[in-house]
Design a protein around this motif. Structure first.
Motif, short mmCIF file in Angstrom:
data_model
loop_
_atom_site.label_atom_id
_atom_site.label_comp_id
_atom_site.label_asym_id
_atom_site.label_seq_id
_atom_site.Cartn_x
_atom_site.Cartn_y
_atom_site.Cartn_z
N PHE A 77 14.80 44.25 35.65
CA PHE A 77 15.43 43.66 34.53
C PHE A 77 16.77 43.07 34.79
O PHE A 77 16.92 41.83 34.18
CB PHE A 77 15.39 44.83 33.28
CG PHE A 77 14.07 44.96 32.88
CD1 PHE A 77 13.51 44.18 32.08
CD2 PHE A 77 13.45 46.26 33.23
CE1 PHE A 77 12.02 44.46 31.47
CE2 PHE A 77 12.36 46.63 32.74
CZ PHE A 77 11.46 45.69 31.93
N LEU A 78 17.54 43.73 35.27
CA LEU A 78 19.08 43.15 35.25
C LEU A 78 19.23 42.00 36.15
O LEU A 78 19.57 40.96 35.62
CB LEU A 78 19.99 44.20 35.86
CG LEU A 78 21.46 43.91 35.60
CD1 LEU A 78 21.82 43.50 34.18
CD2 LEU A 78 22.35 44.94 36.08
N PRO A 79 18.46 41.72 37.42
CA PRO A 79 18.55 40.67 38.18
C PRO A 79 17.77 39.30 37.32
O PRO A 79 18.32 38.24 37.53
CB PRO A 79 17.97 40.89 39.44
CG PRO A 79 18.05 42.43 39.50
CD PRO A 79 17.98 42.87 38.38
N ALA A 80 16.76 39.72 36.75
CA ALA A 80 15.95 38.93 35.99
C ALA A 80 16.96 38.16 35.02
O ALA A 80 16.93 36.99 34.75
CB ALA A 80 14.78 39.28 35.61
N GLY A 81 17.49 38.87 34.07
CA GLY A 81 18.41 38.43 32.99
C GLY A 81 19.60 37.83 33.44
O GLY A 81 19.85 36.80 32.79
N LEU A 82 20.15 38.32 34.76
CA LEU A 82 21.27 37.36 35.21
C LEU A 82 21.09 36.03 35.46
O LEU A 82 21.61 35.07 35.54
CB LEU A 82 22.13 38.27 36.33
CG LEU A 82 22.64 39.51 35.85
CD1 LEU A 82 23.23 40.24 36.85
CD2 LEU A 82 23.89 39.22 34.88
N SER A 83 19.74 36.19 36.28
CA SER A 83 19.15 34.73 36.85
C SER A 83 18.98 33.73 35.74
O SER A 83 19.08 32.51 35.78
CB SER A 83 18.14 34.86 37.62
OG SER A 83 17.09 35.37 36.93
N ALA A 102 17.59 41.29 26.17
CA ALA A 102 16.69 42.47 26.66
C ALA A 102 17.12 42.82 27.99
O ALA A 102 17.26 44.13 28.21
CB ALA A 102 15.32 42.16 26.13
N GLU A 103 16.85 41.90 29.01
CA GLU A 103 16.88 42.39 30.15
C GLU A 103 18.34 42.78 30.60
O GLU A 103 18.37 43.75 31.42
CB GLU A 103 16.68 41.24 31.09
CG GLU A 103 14.99 40.71 30.84
CD GLU A 103 14.66 39.61 31.49
OE1 GLU A 103 13.29 39.27 31.81
OE2 GLU A 103 15.30 38.73 31.96
N ALA A 152 10.05 28.12 20.26
CA ALA A 152 11.73 28.12 20.25
C ALA A 152 12.20 28.47 21.48
O ALA A 152 12.57 29.82 21.54
CB ALA A 152 12.14 28.99 19.11
N PRO A 153 11.94 27.82 22.46
CA PRO A 153 12.32 28.26 24.02
C PRO A 153 13.80 28.75 24.38
O PRO A 153 13.99 29.52 24.88
CB PRO A 153 11.84 27.11 24.89
CG PRO A 153 11.98 26.15 23.85
CD PRO A 153 11.49 26.37 22.58
N THR A 154 14.61 28.10 23.50
CA THR A 154 16.02 28.53 23.84
C THR A 154 16.30 29.98 23.19
O THR A 154 16.85 30.58 23.83
CB THR A 154 17.05 27.66 23.08
OG1 THR A 154 16.83 26.09 23.66
CG2 THR A 154 18.43 27.81 23.15
N LEU A 155 15.72 30.04 21.99
CA LEU A 155 15.91 31.51 21.34
C LEU A 155 15.15 32.51 21.90
O LEU A 155 15.77 33.56 22.50
CB LEU A 155 15.35 31.43 19.84
CG LEU A 155 15.38 32.76 19.10
CD1 LEU A 155 16.59 33.26 19.02
CD2 LEU A 155 14.70 32.73 17.87
N GLY A 156 14.20 32.14 22.81
CA GLY A 156 13.35 33.16 23.55
C GLY A 156 14.17 33.48 24.71
O GLY A 156 14.05 34.61 25.18
N VAL A 157 14.83 32.50 25.47
CA VAL A 157 15.52 32.71 26.75
C VAL A 157 16.76 33.77 26.23
O VAL A 157 17.00 34.77 27.10
CB VAL A 157 16.16 31.22 27.25
CG1 VAL A 157 17.07 31.73 28.54
CG2 VAL A 157 14.95 30.45 27.77
N ILE A 158 17.48 33.47 25.05
CA ILE A 158 18.49 34.15 24.77
C ILE A 158 18.05 35.81 24.45
O ILE A 158 18.73 36.69 24.73
CB ILE A 158 19.26 33.61 23.51
CG1 ILE A 158 19.73 32.19 23.64
CG2 ILE A 158 20.15 34.70 22.73
CD1 ILE A 158 20.38 31.55 22.88
N VAL A 159 16.79 35.82 23.72
CA VAL A 159 16.29 37.09 23.59
C VAL A 159 16.01 37.79 24.81
O VAL A 159 16.07 38.92 25.03
CB VAL A 159 15.10 36.83 22.62
CG1 VAL A 159 14.04 38.42 22.43
CG2 VAL A 159 15.60 36.65 21.30
N ALA A 160 15.62 37.07 25.79
CA ALA A 160 14.97 37.59 27.01
C ALA A 160 16.45 38.13 27.90
O ALA A 160 16.45 39.21 28.45
CB ALA A 160 14.25 36.67 27.98
N ILE A 161 17.41 37.17 27.87
CA ILE A 161 18.46 37.83 28.60
C ILE A 161 19.04 38.83 27.85
O ILE A 161 19.68 39.82 28.45
CB ILE A 161 19.91 36.40 28.45
CG1 ILE A 161 19.18 35.43 29.35
CG2 ILE A 161 20.98 36.99 28.55
CD1 ILE A 161 20.05 34.13 28.95
#
Length: 138
Positions: A21-27, A57-58, A46-55
């Motif tokens: 999770f952590l490296p995926a979020g940092l990348s 979470a990860e 809403a891809p930008t929101l999706g990326v923010i949520v993923a970051i």
């Protein structure tokens, strides 16, 4: 002795899950625009929101698991996040034939990760964690 063994394995298991999770979020942070583009290609509304949520979470979820903070809750939340990411990002049933095998592999890898997260949710973080320190003080 048995509890030390269990606590050590729990810590190693948490570290291995964090390694996903952590490296995926940092990348995603360092490649934010590219990740938004990828999420857009998946058809997210809403891809930008999706990326923010993923970051969130990860990175935050990864750090919480790393230190063993609110492990049961974080594990369940990461399992739900991983299910959503698997359905959205690794939909092997809708992938072109030449990409279906890899998508299926990634999908079922995520299902296995969810299994580990749910076991962690049921067992807690163990002694070597913030949760363990709090339990000792109570």
């Amino acid at each position: 002795m048995k509890h030390t063994y269990e606590n050590a394995l729990n810590l190693v298991g948490r570290l291995l899950i964090v390694a996903l999770f952590l490296p995926a979020g940092l990348s995603k942070i360092t490649g934010f625009e590219g990740t938004v583009g990828y999420f857009t290609s998946l058809g997210m509304s809403a891809p930008t929101l999706g990326v923010i949520v993923a970051i969130i979470a990860e990175v935050l979820g990864g750090i919480a698991l790393l230190v063993g903070f609110q492990t049961r809750i974080v594990s369940v939340l990461l399992a739900v996040f991983t299910l959503a990411a698997s359905i959205t990002g690794h939909a092997f049933w809708a992938a072109p034939a030449d990409a279906a095998f890899i998508a299926q592999l990634l999908f079922f890898k995520n299902i296995a990760v969810m299994g580990g997260l749910l076991v962690l949710a049921s067992s807690g973080a163990g002694k070597f964690s913030i949760d363990g320190l709090k339990a000792k003080q109570d």
